[in-house]
Design an enzyme around this catalytic site. Sequence first.
Site, mmCIF file in Angstrom:
data_model
loop_
_atom_site.group_PDB
_atom_site.id
_atom_site.type_symbol
_atom_site.label_atom_id
_atom_site.label_comp_id
_atom_site.label_asym_id
_atom_site.label_seq_id
_atom_site.Cartn_x
_atom_site.Cartn_y
_atom_site.Cartn_z
ATOM 1 N N GLY A 85 10.443 -20.755 -9.414
ATOM 2 C CA GLY A 85 10.356 -19.887 -10.561
ATOM 3 C C GLY A 85 9.241 -18.963 -10.498
ATOM 4 C CG ASP A 86 5.613 -20.591 -9.614
ATOM 5 O OD1 ASP A 86 4.740 -20.162 -10.846
ATOM 6 O OD2 ASP A 86 5.259 -21.687 -9.432
ATOM 7 C CB SER A 87 9.545 -17.732 -5.458
ATOM 8 O OG SER A 87 10.071 -16.936 -4.560
#
Length: 466
Positions: free
Chosen positions: A258-260
């Site tokens: 999700g951060d990516s």
Amino acid sequence: MTAPLVVVGDSLLDIDVVGSSSRLCPDAPVPVVEQAEERARPGGAALAALLAAAGGREVVLVTALADDEPARRLRAMLEPHLEVAAFHLHGGTPCKLRVQAEGQPVVRIDIGEGRALDGPLGPRVTEAVAAAAAVLVSDYGRGVTRHAAVRPLLQEAAGAAPVVWDPHPRGELPVPGTHLLTPNENELTRLADENGSEIAGCGLSAAGHRGRFLAEAWGLEAVAVTLGERGALLCHGPATPFLAPAEPASPGDTCGAGDSFAARATQVLAEGGPLTSAVDEGVREASDFVGAGAATGVAARFAESKPPNPGPARGEDAWAAVDRTRRSGGTVVATGGCFDLLHAGHVNLFHQARRLGDCLVVCVNSDASVRRRKGPERPVTPAADRVRVLRALADVDAAVVFDDDTPGPLLERLRPDVWVKGADYAGTPLPEAEVVRSYGGEVVLLPFLEGRSTTRLLSTTKGIGS
């Protein structure tokens, strides 16, 4: 100076303890993890910031850190790659310890319950947010977005630049005017239900209805629901939802995906790209991130004590290609340019350059950089598409975007053995040449095909179809 991409949120120190297990403990029915190796990496907003910096753009992380050993370890990992603008965290810096045996999680231990309480931020925090090309809010429910002085800054930023908000169940509501909210499917359902939605069911239809509901309820421009292996669904006002499908991939660790996704989407928006491109590129980045080992792969790079650039890429990112080549004793070659309309002259240059070494990295001017060099009508092709085409060429091992007027700052980090330009630059001072020679690299001019240029192509085709 190029406006930075600013990441605002809660930083964690993630530690993987990885080993093997072939027996149970004699005094309890739990596995004995042997030959254990510790691998530390940034987590939360710190991971998102590091991934955002992977493309070569200037990144500032606005976060809260305590004065303790975990915070010092985080700074040591981050500061070679980005600026950390931190204010005081009350209590210990949060740490998440995951123990794995034979690739399977055994236990997770959470240590440090520090909170970002109201207090002074420092001038650099205010300056960075005010000057941001885009802001990614990475909310992990530890208080940074709840800080009384941070929220007004984010509200002002939303009126001047794209703001992407990656939410958390324990976090704060996004500020009105947020460009893009990026919940996963479970987070979306919980958020919609908590805000009075009566939408039932699951699947794409329900996700679309919930996304539009939240966008209207919270005054957001759009909501991108991440759907794991199915990709992401962009809900944008009354428009038909846009689905960005993910490429089929083998199951793997999804920690940090999700951060990516959010980091890549923010990069695209910072470069002036549309929401559809931001979501599509975010899905591709997250898919490759998982395929490359996800957060565990990031930890492995830190464990090797090499200059990490863990941002995922289609195929192989520039730093992974450079590391691979140098480990085998090979020669790294790099070249750069706008490559707005790829033509035979470019392909010929890449072919000749690749023969000079064992790896060719192409440094690509961002959309904003091209506009500054070529004028407001350029580029014709957005950076995401230019990079995708370049990475499909057999002679190109990796491509990376830079936002400065020259590739010099990127080359200081990449440090190729050979920097290549076409012979049409003969007699023209190359501002990046001094950087390359400062660390012992060489600058080489190669023959170019006469008459091939993007400018000429555009002038020749001008008026066709009108």
